[in-house]
Write an enzyme that holds these catalytic residues in place. Sequence first.
Site, short mmCIF file in Angstrom:
data_model
loop_
_atom_site.label_atom_id
_atom_site.label_comp_id
_atom_site.label_asym_id
_atom_site.label_seq_id
_atom_site.Cartn_x
_atom_site.Cartn_y
_atom_site.Cartn_z
CD GLU A 197 57.74 4.39 52.90
OE1 GLU A 197 56.68 3.22 51.83
OE2 GLU A 197 58.88 4.49 53.19
CE1 TYR A 253 56.80 -1.20 54.17
CE2 TYR A 253 54.98 0.54 52.85
CZ TYR A 253 56.69 0.36 52.56
OH TYR A 253 58.20 0.67 52.71
CG ASP A 293 59.62 -3.42 51.00
OD1 ASP A 293 60.16 -4.26 52.42
OD2 ASP A 293 59.51 -2.45 50.85
#
Length: 353
Positions: free
Chosen positions: A43, A126, A144
């Site tokens: 990520e 996020y 996102d």
Amino acid sequence: MTGAELVALRQALLDWYDENRRELPWRATPGDRPDPYRVWLSEVMLQQTRVETVRPYFERWIQRFPTLTALGAASLDEVLKEWEGLGYYSRARNLHRAVREVADRYGGRVPQDPERLRALPGVGRYTAGAILSIAFGREEPVVDGNVRRVFARVFDDPAPKDSGLWFVAERIIPGERPGDLNQALMDFGATVCTSRSPTCGRCPIDLHCRARAAGTVGERPAPRRPRETPIEKHSVAVVRHEETLLLVRRPGRGRLGGLWEFPGVSRSPGESIVAGAHRAATEWAGIKVAVVRQLGSVDHAFSHVRVTYDAVLASPKTDPSRGLAADGVRWVREGELGEFALPRAQRRIAELL
Ligand code: SF4
């Protein structure tokens, strides 16, 4: 959208994901438990970066630092060297600090508490949502760029606000397989509901899509007004002394923090390339130089600024060992440049030699 509609949308996305999930090196195979470290690393690498760019970096990284403990034990220089070329280096610095904190405070286990996770360097809402849902199966939402585009179309909203997007993401996440649902949204946005050519004719959720019904898919979300990008002009002193080149290390924070480079400065208005190169050698390494010749220019676009590096070949006029007392000033053999973490533009400057 009613609760029942959201449930139907959720199920359609999960069914689609079961058939169409992307095979990615950081993803566990169905039935296997995802490794929180791999999820976290992927990520972080994927922020502002395309999947195909990240793939080889991720694979090399996992070979080099297979566990969170191995990454925490590495030096910042080793970490930045492995990250070299991926850009946005603060991501690597933050990840390195964060895994050390996890090792010190949580015995090397990634915390499952959202507050603790988000208190780690570089972990925002996020990233925390992705780790918690994918690695730990918690009902935590993510938003996102892909999710934003899908929701903008499903709700036919030209300019969805962040608060509204997170609200929808929070409403759709409760239920079984929250990690798969988040990955389904990401994959769906990346491969079906793409920004330029969404394949609405083969869309598994077209019945839920208000933009499709209204014929506004191409305008959702409305393009953001492009920002004006400032331009900087830098002078770079490539100082050569007996087969060695002068390298300096940037301060730990800020743009390209902790990386090595040739001494350089942003020129003031009216300052010449050569004058800037003299100033760079003095300010960074405390030495005076004689200019040999101009080497050429390299342009590089960062996220918020474009920089032109005008490089000058120079040789030391004063004792080259001056300034070496400072940590972060080195004379490096040309053949050893590859051992240092250099930003991409600096590698291109080296090629001008
Ligand atoms: S119908 Fe088209 S725009 Fe709507 S969600 Fe599906 S792919 Fe996206």
